[in-house]
Design an enzyme around this catalytic site. Structure first.
Site, PDB file in Angstrom:
ATOM      1  N   THR A  50       0.826  -1.209   0.000  1.00  0.00           N
ATOM      2  CA  THR A  50       0.000   0.000   0.000  1.00  0.00           C
ATOM      3  C   THR A  50       0.857   1.255   0.000  1.00  0.00           C
ATOM      4  O   THR A  50       0.414   2.319  -0.443  1.00  0.00           O
ATOM      5  CB  THR A  50      -0.948  -0.010   1.210  1.00  0.00           C
ATOM      6  OG1 THR A  50      -1.623  -1.267   1.262  1.00  0.00           O
ATOM      7  CG2 THR A  50      -1.977   1.102   1.128  1.00  0.00           C
ATOM      8  N   TYR A 137       6.162 -12.605   3.633  1.00  0.00           N
ATOM      9  CA  TYR A 137       4.997 -11.894   3.076  1.00  0.00           C
ATOM     10  C   TYR A 137       4.497 -12.631   1.846  1.00  0.00           C
ATOM     11  O   TYR A 137       5.174 -12.680   0.820  1.00  0.00           O
ATOM     12  CB  TYR A 137       5.416 -10.461   2.747  1.00  0.00           C
ATOM     13  CG  TYR A 137       4.333  -9.536   2.237  1.00  0.00           C
ATOM     14  CD1 TYR A 137       2.979  -9.855   2.300  1.00  0.00           C
ATOM     15  CD2 TYR A 137       4.684  -8.300   1.693  1.00  0.00           C
ATOM     16  CE1 TYR A 137       2.007  -8.991   1.835  1.00  0.00           C
ATOM     17  CE2 TYR A 137       3.719  -7.421   1.231  1.00  0.00           C
ATOM     18  CZ  TYR A 137       2.389  -7.769   1.296  1.00  0.00           C
ATOM     19  OH  TYR A 137       1.428  -6.909   0.830  1.00  0.00           O
ATOM     20  N   LYS A 166       2.850 -12.861   7.051  1.00  0.00           N
ATOM     21  CA  LYS A 166       1.674 -12.102   6.630  1.00  0.00           C
ATOM     22  C   LYS A 166       1.112 -12.756   5.379  1.00  0.00           C
ATOM     23  O   LYS A 166       1.798 -12.845   4.356  1.00  0.00           O
ATOM     24  CB  LYS A 166       2.024 -10.640   6.333  1.00  0.00           C
ATOM     25  CG  LYS A 166       0.826  -9.843   5.800  1.00  0.00           C
ATOM     26  CD  LYS A 166       1.212  -8.475   5.256  1.00  0.00           C
ATOM     27  CE  LYS A 166      -0.010  -7.777   4.660  1.00  0.00           C
ATOM     28  NZ  LYS A 166       0.326  -6.495   4.005  1.00  0.00           N
ATOM     29  N   ILE A 208      -2.191  -6.863   9.095  1.00  0.00           N
ATOM     30  CA  ILE A 208      -1.549  -5.719   8.438  1.00  0.00           C
ATOM     31  C   ILE A 208      -2.438  -5.363   7.263  1.00  0.00           C
ATOM     32  O   ILE A 208      -2.609  -6.164   6.339  1.00  0.00           O
ATOM     33  CB  ILE A 208      -0.134  -6.067   7.959  1.00  0.00           C
ATOM     34  CG1 ILE A 208       0.764  -6.422   9.144  1.00  0.00           C
ATOM     35  CG2 ILE A 208       0.469  -4.896   7.171  1.00  0.00           C
ATOM     36  CD1 ILE A 208       2.144  -6.928   8.747  1.00  0.00           C
TER      37      ILE A 208
END
Length: 490
Positions: A50, A137, A166, A208
């Site tokens: 993001t 991730y 994540k 997250i």
């Protein structure tokens, strides 16, 4: 083997990165965003997906991480996004983040060239040796590589510095496999906003999220309620924000979040190109995100004066940066709205609004008095006086039913909603006349969806008419991304 920390838990916003008019990292706006979020979060993540890390230079990423560390000043963990396409650059940035004082590193799988699972494993093994607490991730929709459970399990158990994973895939079976294999050994975080409550209830340690830039307090309520075993409350909050997060996740999240933050009153740039205003985050998405933020009480109300010429009326409305302090020119106002899906049930509304003694009121009197019935015109509301006009000829009983029942239902509900929101205050309803030119596709069938879409399109049209949108600034800013919704083909 990896280990579980006591700091990797709770709600961590994936911070957007603001840029200034010269396309540089906007330090002041970044600090303002962090201060806005800190009361509601357990940690922050600069330079994640993001944060547009893939559009930033190595020096810009270092600058953003440094500013974040300085502003946070140890109050919460700072997990720096240090993943890149190459192992070499990932190692460089991760080692730098360790020296700078980051609490941990969030490292995405190398993307674009799609390494195989052994290559992904070897990449993370090299990063692990830097010595900074490492969060694996998994975001296959962007990276193009989906961790298999055996690869993720191997990295979590074989490496010394892995503290978490994540998972942004939205793949619940994958996350359940992670609970089976490594729960309790490392922290497991959800990164897909649409399934946060389900993931927390199933055993995730936190999340997250892109949307945590906009609604950090709501996600904190979901997290705390789940911790307390109050799943009913957690589910209610997830459901309350489900449409909002669906827009963020599926409609160019970086631009969606940035425009949402501007609605909340924060200084914020657009995303960097190739992401464009009006592109993946379409104008109808903007209007829907605004309504969702309003429903959560996130957009403050402001007093606006309606100058009707002969008198003035004050009203309080949920105002954004586009809402003027004074609205004049009530002889004729023009608005437009577009809403879907699906294609056959989409709604396209053109709206004319003005005083009854002006051109709109006279047009209604003339058309209904002479040939309104034969052309399908129908008065559907008296306050404000509203004439419904079909865009296409209604040739069948089904088409007439869907137009005069379903579309009209949505339009009436939208007008009432705008009365309640303050954009059509009670004090001016007897003065107003409205013409709604509405489209129902000849192949449409789903009545309730026609009603929903016309409701959304009409609310857009009313607000655009009152706020004078699109403004010249909007048109110039979005001219490159302008597309015909039906005919455009690249």
């Amino acid at each position: 083997m990896g280990y579980k920390t006591n700091w990797f838990k709770g709600i961590f916003p994936a911070l957007v990165t603001p840029f200034d008019a010269h396309d540089r990292v906007d330090e002041a706006a970044y600090r303002e965003l962090i201060r806005f979020l800190l009361p509601h979060v357990n940690g922050v993540v600069p330079c994640g997906t993001t944060g547009e890390f893939s559009y930033m230079t190595l020096e810009e990423k270092k600058q953003a991480i440094e500013v974040c560390l300085d502003e946070v000043a140890g109050r919460v963990p700072v997990v720096a996004g240090t993943g890149t396409m190459s192992t070499r650059e990932t190692l460089e940035l991760t080692a730098w983040a360790k020296e700078a004082g980051a609490t941990g590193a969030l490292v995405v799988a190398p993307y674009f060239l799609k390494p195989n699972f052994n290559e992904v494993y070897d990449h993370f093994k090299a990063v692990d040796e830097v010595g900074l607490p490492l969060i694996l991730y998994n975001i296959p929709q962007c990276a193009g590589t989906h961790f298999k459970w055996w690869t993720a399990e191997g990295m979590a158990l074989d490496f010394d510095n892995v503290v978490g994973l994540k998972d942004s895939s939205g793949d619940i079976p994958f996350m359940e496999a992670m609970f089976e294999k490594v729960k309790g050994r490392i922290g497991i975080f959800c990164g897909h906003d649409e399934v946060v409550q389900a993931a927390l209830a199933a055993g995730a340690d936190g999340a997250i999220l892109a949307s945590a830039n906009l609604i950090p307090d709501v996600w904190q309520k979901v997290y705390q309620a789940t911790l307390a075993g109050d799943l009913a409350t957690a589910q209610e909050w997830q459901q309350a924000v489900q449409k909002l997060v669906r827009i963020v996740v599926r409609c160019s999240s970086t631009q969606a979040v940035k425009e949402g933050l501007r609605m909340l009153g924060l200084r914020m740039s657009d995303s960097r190109h190739p992401i464009m205003p009006g592109g993946g985050f379409k104008r109808e998405d903007y209007e829907e995100l605004r309504l969702q933020l309003e429903a959560l009480g996130k957009i403050p109300r402001r007093t606006v004066t309606y100058d009707l010429g002969s008198r003035q009326v004050e009203t309080k409305v949920p105002a954004t940066y586009y809402t003027p302090d004074t609205v004049a020119g009530w002889a004729l106002k023009v608005g437009e709205g577009f809403a879907g899906p699906p294609f056959e049930e989409l709604a396209h509304v053109d709206l004319l609004m003005g005083l009854k003694d002006g051109p709109v009121g006279k047009a209604i009197d003339r058309s209904t008095g002479q040939w309104g019935a034969e052309r399908g015109l129908k008065i559907i509301r008296e306050r404000p006086l509203t004439l419904l006009v079909p865009t296409v000829t209604l040739r069948t009983h089904k088409a007439r039913r869907l137009f005069y029942d379903s579309a009209a239902e949505g339009i009436n509900l939208a007008l009432q909603a705008e009365v309640e929101a303050g954009f059509l205050p009670e004090a001016i309803l007897d003065d107003l006349a409205i013409i709604v030119n509405a489209f129902v596709h000849p192949s449409a069938s789903i009545a309730k969806r026609i009603s929903f879409n016309n409701y959304k399109a009409l609310r857009q049209a009313v607000r655009k008419a009152i706020e004078g949108r699109p403004t010249l600034e909007e048109l110039l800013n979005e001219k490159v991304s302008a597309r015909h919704p039906f005919r455009y083909a690249p």
